[in-house]
Design an enzyme around this catalytic site. Structure first.
Site, PDB file in Angstrom:
ATOM      1  CB  CYS A 113      -0.937   0.010   1.205  1.00 27.86           C
ATOM      2  SG  CYS A 113      -2.023  -1.414   1.239  1.00 27.86           S
ATOM      3  CG  HIS A 258      -3.323   3.378   1.556  1.00 27.58           C
ATOM      4  ND1 HIS A 258      -3.624   2.907   0.301  1.00 27.58           N
ATOM      5  CD2 HIS A 258      -3.478   2.333   2.404  1.00 27.58           C
ATOM      6  CE1 HIS A 258      -3.939   1.629   0.401  1.00 27.58           C
ATOM      7  NE2 HIS A 258      -3.876   1.257   1.668  1.00 27.58           N
ATOM      8  CG  ASN A 288      -6.822  -1.007   0.251  1.00 28.53           C
ATOM      9  OD1 ASN A 288      -6.054  -0.590  -0.618  1.00 28.53           O
ATOM     10  ND2 ASN A 288      -6.403  -1.413   1.436  1.00 28.53           N
TER      11      ASN A 288
END
Ligand code: ACO
Length: 331
Positions: A113, A258, A288
């Site tokens: 990520c 993020h 995500n």
């Protein structure tokens, strides 16, 4: 010394929308549970045949168009992904081939990520030291083909989506503009808190019927552990960046965090004392998308007119590894 400028951004998400209600057909879950715990309402999943390289190509072409550049202007590619099309080579070379950039170096980044922020750190260093002047930085992910969509895998399967985001970074000479700093970190003590164990070069064959039966090829996560660290490390990384530039939270015009979970982003926002209008969230629509969340959210924010010349943009990420990092950009 040249400064790194965001000359153009772009993104691509697959057409197929998968709603929370769609997931209830596959597993024991509910729209209420997913929205309340994560903020996610829907995500995009690829149809068979789509590849990471192709999504990266589409996002890159949009970024090049915004920059007003031909692909041939690119000196180097940095591509972040944890879901490469094949074990090796990296997806960067497939993107390079698709863009017809023979001879141009292509570096894959494996920082999950945090991949886009790690990639920005590398690209910024290359630009500042004069090694390359135009770098294509991409975050791309196909998570949907690797999720356990049965009830057993529901904690993770509801979170992830597919997509790609890109930025064309160029060397600028205006000292008042561009990337001010990047700060990146990792803590491998938590490597197994969010990971996929198979396939693995520790074993021969690298993946076995046993692995598949045990679900070791699916990602596994200690959700509460990840949550706890994310909401600590992200504000910490922003404070580190601000201190390094003699700035404070009140100087931030826009934060692109993020997109792991809306609750995480809201807690980070609260800890930094930012207003809703100062924080970009699009996890409701995309879930995500790992390395792709920041460049997709940034590209959308730009198209919504949320950044103007002179604004202070903050990027912050946290993910598997654990890895985390931040960047400050004078727009
Ligand atoms: N639908 C319905 N019920 C579910 C689901 C689901 N999709 N997933 C889990 N549950 C159940 C569990 O089985 C459990 O049931 P039980 O109480 O009968 O055992 C119950 O819901 C609570 O489960 P918890 O795991 O304790 O739920 P929690 O409140 O911790 O929320 C979540 C889970 C949303 C994953 C949370 O831990 C979280 O957000 N963690 C952060 C991790 C994250 O966002 N990771 C993204 C990837 S990493 C990154 O990008 C940084």
């Amino acid at each position: 010394m040249p400064r790194t400028i965001f000359a153009g951004t772009g993104y691509y998400v697959p057409d197929r929308v998968v709603t929370n209600r769609d997931l209830t057909q596959l597993m024991d879950t509910s729209d209420e549970w997913i929205v309340e715990r994560t903020g996610i309402q829907e995500r995009r999943w690829v149809d068979p045949g789509m590849t990471s390289a192709e999504m990266a190509r589409r996002a890159s072409l949009m970024a090049l168009e915004e920059a007003g550049l031909e692909a041939s202007a690119v000196d180097a590619i940095v591509l972040a992904t944890l879901t490469p099309d094949v074990f090796f080579p990296g997806t960067g070379v497939f993107l390079q081939r698709a863009l017809g950039l023979e001879g141009v170096p292509a570096l894959d980044i494996r920082a999950q990520c945090s991949g886009f922020v790690y990639g920005l750190s590398v690209a910024d260093a290359w630009i500042r030291c004069g090694q390359f002047r135009t770098i294509l930085l991409v975050g791309v992910e196909i998570q949907s083909t690797g999720l356990d969509v049965s009830t057993q895998g529901r904690d993770l399967a509801v979170l992830f989506g597919d997509g790609a985001g890109a930025a064309v970074l160029t060397a600028g000479e205006d000292a008042g503009r561009g990337v001010l700093s990047t700060h990146i970190h990792a803590d491998g003590r938590f490597a197994e808190s969010l990971w996929a164990e198979a396939s693995s070069s520790k074993k021969n064959p690298r993946i076995s019927a046993d692995d598949i039966a045990a679900g070791r090829h699916y990602p596994r996560m200690e959700g509460k552990e990840v949550f706890k660290h994310a909401v600590t490390r992200m504000p910490e990384a922003i404070h580190e960046a601000l201190a390094a530039n003699d700035l404070t939270t009140s100087d931030i015009d826009l934060l692109v965090p993020h997109q792991a979970n809306l609750r995480i982003s809201q807690m980070v926002q609260k800890r930094l004392g930012l207003e809703d209008r100062q924080v970009v969230n699009n996890i409701e629509r995309y879930g995500n998308t790992t390395a792709a969340t920041i460049p997709i959210a940034l590209a959308e924010a730009i198209r919504e007119g949320r950044l103007k010349r002179g604004d202070l943009l903050a990027l912050v990420a946290f993910g598997s590894g654990f890895t985390w990092g931040s960047a400050l950009v004078r727009w």
